[in-house]
Design a protein around this motif. Structure first.
Motif, PDB file in Angstrom:
ATOM      1  N   CYS A  14       0.929  -1.158  -0.021  1.00 15.20           N
ATOM      2  CA  CYS A  14       0.043   0.001   0.128  1.00 15.20           C
ATOM      3  C   CYS A  14       0.796   1.372   0.074  1.00 15.20           C
ATOM      4  CB  CYS A  14      -0.848  -0.095   1.156  1.00 15.20           C
ATOM      5  SG  CYS A  14      -2.108   1.342   1.289  1.00 15.20           S
ATOM      6  N   ASN A  41      -4.688   2.343  -5.595  1.00 17.14           N
ATOM      7  CA  ASN A  41      -4.495   2.037  -4.161  1.00 17.14           C
ATOM      8  C   ASN A  41      -5.648   2.048  -3.217  1.00 17.14           C
ATOM      9  OD1 ASN A  41      -2.610   1.560  -2.190  1.00 17.14           O
ATOM     10  ND2 ASN A  41      -2.361   3.516  -1.895  1.00 17.14           N
ATOM     11  N   PHE A  86      -7.155  -1.419  -1.573  1.00 20.48           N
ATOM     12  CA  PHE A  86      -7.097  -1.648  -0.069  1.00 20.48           C
ATOM     13  C   PHE A  86      -8.135  -0.998   0.733  1.00 20.48           C
ATOM     14  CE2 PHE A  86      -2.478  -2.083  -1.564  1.00 20.48           C
ATOM     15  CZ  PHE A  86      -2.176  -2.895  -0.870  1.00 20.48           C
TER      16      PHE A  86
END
Length: 101
Positions: A15, A33, A37
């Motif tokens: 991440c 991202n 996530f």
């Protein structure tokens, strides 16, 4: 890639890496991202690295949204004023359309 198979410290590392790539003026990496996530940051039960992942996901989402707004604003202004800008508008164009709208 299946994030469920990664340990939490590797998830944080990945991440963080995507966030840093986005800082190199690649906002698509921030969008990836934020989407990739999101579940790790906000849906999964709490774990030690979650607070840092949440921070990177939020900053990535805001950064991608700001870039998207800036791109939309630029495209709108350019499309509405290209003809008025004359030669400068033509030089900024990749493909110069023929005629006038």
């Amino acid at each position: 890639m299946d994030l469920n198979r990664l340990p939490n410290d590797k998830k944080l590392q990945l991440c963080r890496w995507y966030f840093r790539v986005g800082c190199l003026l690649l906002p698509f990496a921030w969008a990836v991202n934020a989407v990739w996530f999101f579940n790790e940051a906000f849906v999964k039960p709490p774990f030690e690295e979650q607070k840092q992942i949440k921070k990177y996901v939020l900053i990535s989402a805001v950064g991608a949204a700001v870039w998207a707004c800036a791109l939309i604003a630029w495209v709108t202004v350019f499309q509405m004023n290209r003809v008025l800008w004359g030669a400068t508008g033509d030089m900024l164009s990749f493909i110069v359309p023929l005629g006038r709208a």
